[in-house]
Design a protein around this motif. Sequence first.
Motif, PDB file in Angstrom:
ATOM      1  N   VAL A  35       0.827  -1.205   0.000  1.00  0.00           N
ATOM      2  CA  VAL A  35       0.000   0.000   0.000  1.00  0.00           C
ATOM      3  C   VAL A  35       0.865   1.261   0.000  1.00  0.00           C
ATOM      4  CG1 VAL A  35      -1.754   1.296   1.254  1.00  0.00           C
ATOM      5  CG2 VAL A  35      -1.913  -1.192   1.101  1.00  0.00           C
ATOM      6  N   ARG A  36       1.699   1.416   1.015  1.00  0.00           N
ATOM      7  CA  ARG A  36       2.468   2.661   1.121  1.00  0.00           C
ATOM      8  C   ARG A  36       3.469   2.831  -0.012  1.00  0.00           C
ATOM      9  NH1 ARG A  36       1.962   0.841   6.030  1.00  0.00           N
ATOM     10  NH2 ARG A  36       0.799   2.013   7.567  1.00  0.00           N
ATOM     11  N   SER A  37       4.066   1.739  -0.455  1.00  0.00           N
ATOM     12  CA  SER A  37       5.066   1.870  -1.520  1.00  0.00           C
ATOM     13  C   SER A  37       4.441   2.309  -2.839  1.00  0.00           C
ATOM     14  CB  SER A  37       5.821   0.555  -1.710  1.00  0.00           C
ATOM     15  OG  SER A  37       4.953  -0.446  -2.211  1.00  0.00           O
ATOM     16  N   SER A  38       3.158   1.995  -3.038  1.00  0.00           N
ATOM     17  CA  SER A  38       2.529   2.406  -4.288  1.00  0.00           C
ATOM     18  C   SER A  38       1.812   3.753  -4.178  1.00  0.00           C
ATOM     19  CB  SER A  38       1.544   1.339  -4.754  1.00  0.00           C
ATOM     20  OG  SER A  38       0.510   1.196  -3.827  1.00  0.00           O
ATOM     21  N   LEU A  39       1.512   4.202  -2.975  1.00  0.00           N
ATOM     22  CA  LEU A  39       0.786   5.462  -2.825  1.00  0.00           C
ATOM     23  C   LEU A  39       1.672   6.646  -2.462  1.00  0.00           C
ATOM     24  CD1 LEU A  39      -2.440   4.352  -0.897  1.00  0.00           C
ATOM     25  CD2 LEU A  39      -2.192   4.811  -3.329  1.00  0.00           C
ATOM     26  N   VAL A  40       2.655   6.441  -1.632  1.00  0.00           N
ATOM     27  CA  VAL A  40       3.455   7.546  -1.099  1.00  0.00           C
ATOM     28  C   VAL A  40       4.617   7.857  -2.034  1.00  0.00           C
ATOM     29  CG1 VAL A  40       4.897   8.293   0.825  1.00  0.00           C
ATOM     30  CG2 VAL A  40       2.820   6.988   1.260  1.00  0.00           C
ATOM     31  N   VAL A  41       4.748   9.151  -2.379  1.00  0.00           N
ATOM     32  CA  VAL A  41       5.877   9.645  -3.155  1.00  0.00           C
ATOM     33  C   VAL A  41       6.725  10.493  -2.210  1.00  0.00           C
ATOM     34  CG1 VAL A  41       6.593  11.022  -5.132  1.00  0.00           C
ATOM     35  CG2 VAL A  41       4.488   9.680  -5.250  1.00  0.00           C
ATOM     36  N   PRO A  42       7.938  10.035  -1.867  1.00  0.00           N
ATOM     37  CA  PRO A  42       8.760  10.784  -0.907  1.00  0.00           C
ATOM     38  C   PRO A  42       9.072  12.198  -1.403  1.00  0.00           C
ATOM     39  CG  PRO A  42       9.686   8.607  -1.299  1.00  0.00           C
ATOM     40  CD  PRO A  42       8.587   8.809  -2.300  1.00  0.00           C
ATOM     41  N   GLY A  43       8.794  13.170  -0.554  1.00  0.00           N
ATOM     42  CA  GLY A  43       9.119  14.547  -0.866  1.00  0.00           C
ATOM     43  C   GLY A  43       8.108  15.275  -1.737  1.00  0.00           C
ATOM     44  N   ASP A  44       7.019  14.620  -2.117  1.00  0.00           N
ATOM     45  CA  ASP A  44       6.032  15.259  -2.988  1.00  0.00           C
ATOM     46  C   ASP A  44       4.630  14.962  -2.460  1.00  0.00           C
ATOM     47  OD1 ASP A  44       4.738  16.566  -5.006  1.00  0.00           O
ATOM     48  OD2 ASP A  44       5.465  15.270  -6.622  1.00  0.00           O
ATOM     49  N   ALA A  45       4.134  15.868  -1.631  1.00  0.00           N
ATOM     50  CA  ALA A  45       2.831  15.661  -1.001  1.00  0.00           C
ATOM     51  C   ALA A  45       1.689  15.703  -2.006  1.00  0.00           C
ATOM     52  CB  ALA A  45       2.597  16.706   0.083  1.00  0.00           C
ATOM     53  N   SER A  46       1.799  16.548  -3.029  1.00  0.00           N
ATOM     54  CA  SER A  46       0.714  16.634  -4.008  1.00  0.00           C
ATOM     55  C   SER A  46       0.625  15.364  -4.848  1.00  0.00           C
ATOM     56  CB  SER A  46       0.885  17.862  -4.900  1.00  0.00           C
ATOM     57  OG  SER A  46       2.085  17.774  -5.631  1.00  0.00           O
ATOM     58  N   ALA A  47       1.747  14.754  -5.171  1.00  0.00           N
ATOM     59  CA  ALA A  47       1.721  13.486  -5.910  1.00  0.00           C
ATOM     60  C   ALA A  47       1.158  12.369  -5.037  1.00  0.00           C
ATOM     61  CB  ALA A  47       3.120  13.123  -6.391  1.00  0.00           C
ATOM     62  N   THR A  48       1.484  12.379  -3.751  1.00  0.00           N
ATOM     63  CA  THR A  48       0.922  11.391  -2.833  1.00  0.00           C
ATOM     64  C   THR A  48      -0.588  11.558  -2.736  1.00  0.00           C
ATOM     65  OG1 THR A  48       2.967  11.303  -1.555  1.00  0.00           O
ATOM     66  CG2 THR A  48       0.972  10.540  -0.468  1.00  0.00           C
ATOM     67  N   ALA A  49      -1.053  12.793  -2.604  1.00  0.00           N
ATOM     68  CA  ALA A  49      -2.496  13.049  -2.552  1.00  0.00           C
ATOM     69  C   ALA A  49      -3.167  12.618  -3.853  1.00  0.00           C
ATOM     70  CB  ALA A  49      -2.759  14.521  -2.284  1.00  0.00           C
ATOM     71  N   GLY A  50      -2.528  12.852  -4.969  1.00  0.00           N
ATOM     72  CA  GLY A  50      -3.072  12.415  -6.255  1.00  0.00           C
ATOM     73  C   GLY A  50      -3.166  10.900  -6.349  1.00  0.00           C
ATOM     74  N   ASN A  51      -2.146  10.205  -5.841  1.00  0.00           N
ATOM     75  CA  ASN A  51      -2.185   8.747  -5.847  1.00  0.00           C
ATOM     76  C   ASN A  51      -3.304   8.208  -4.956  1.00  0.00           C
ATOM     77  OD1 ASN A  51      -0.003   8.613  -7.557  1.00  0.00           O
ATOM     78  ND2 ASN A  51       1.480   8.224  -5.943  1.00  0.00           N
ATOM     79  N   ILE A  52      -3.511   8.850  -3.814  1.00  0.00           N
ATOM     80  CA  ILE A  52      -4.580   8.418  -2.916  1.00  0.00           C
ATOM     81  C   ILE A  52      -5.940   8.674  -3.545  1.00  0.00           C
ATOM     82  CG2 ILE A  52      -5.706   8.904  -0.700  1.00  0.00           C
ATOM     83  CD1 ILE A  52      -2.869   9.400   0.434  1.00  0.00           C
ATOM     84  N   LEU A  53      -6.109   9.825  -4.181  1.00  0.00           N
ATOM     85  CA  LEU A  53      -7.375  10.124  -4.845  1.00  0.00           C
ATOM     86  C   LEU A  53      -7.621   9.220  -6.047  1.00  0.00           C
ATOM     87  CD1 LEU A  53      -7.404  14.023  -4.683  1.00  0.00           C
ATOM     88  CD2 LEU A  53      -8.823  12.416  -3.392  1.00  0.00           C
ATOM     89  N   ALA A  54      -6.564   8.786  -6.703  1.00  0.00           N
ATOM     90  CA  ALA A  54      -6.709   7.908  -7.857  1.00  0.00           C
ATOM     91  C   ALA A  54      -7.026   6.477  -7.445  1.00  0.00           C
ATOM     92  CB  ALA A  54      -5.433   7.927  -8.692  1.00  0.00           C
ATOM     93  N   SER A  55      -6.674   6.103  -6.220  1.00  0.00           N
ATOM     94  CA  SER A  55      -6.875   4.735  -5.764  1.00  0.00           C
ATOM     95  C   SER A  55      -7.423   4.720  -4.335  1.00  0.00           C
ATOM     96  CB  SER A  55      -5.549   3.990  -5.840  1.00  0.00           C
ATOM     97  OG  SER A  55      -5.674   2.714  -5.324  1.00  0.00           O
ATOM     98  N   PRO A  56      -8.661   5.141  -4.148  1.00  0.00           N
ATOM     99  CA  PRO A  56      -9.210   5.198  -2.786  1.00  0.00           C
ATOM    100  C   PRO A  56      -9.411   3.816  -2.158  1.00  0.00           C
ATOM    101  CG  PRO A  56     -10.905   5.748  -4.363  1.00  0.00           C
ATOM    102  CD  PRO A  56      -9.623   5.633  -5.129  1.00  0.00           C
TER     103      PRO A  56
END
Length: 73
Positions: A35-56
């Motif tokens: 889960v975390r390895s596919s959703l979290v982008v280190p150092g880029d909060a907006s990309a992490t939020a985009g990944n979470i919104l793309a895969s709720p």
Amino acid sequence: MTTSTANNAPMIYARTAGGLYLIIIVCGIFGEAFVRSSLVVPGDASATAGNILASPSLFRLGFVADSVMLLAT
């Protein structure tokens, strides 16, 4: 020959603890490795939020795995 439940109690507790420990390990590895390895982008909060919104559903599944892991302790 009869066995007392008092003699079996430590074995039951040990098996229950071992089963719960396996649940903790499986849920922890799933939450961290998949889960975390596919959703979290280190150092880029907006990309992490985009990944979470793309895969709720994946985010919710990770939350459930973390909750089960914490409840099993």
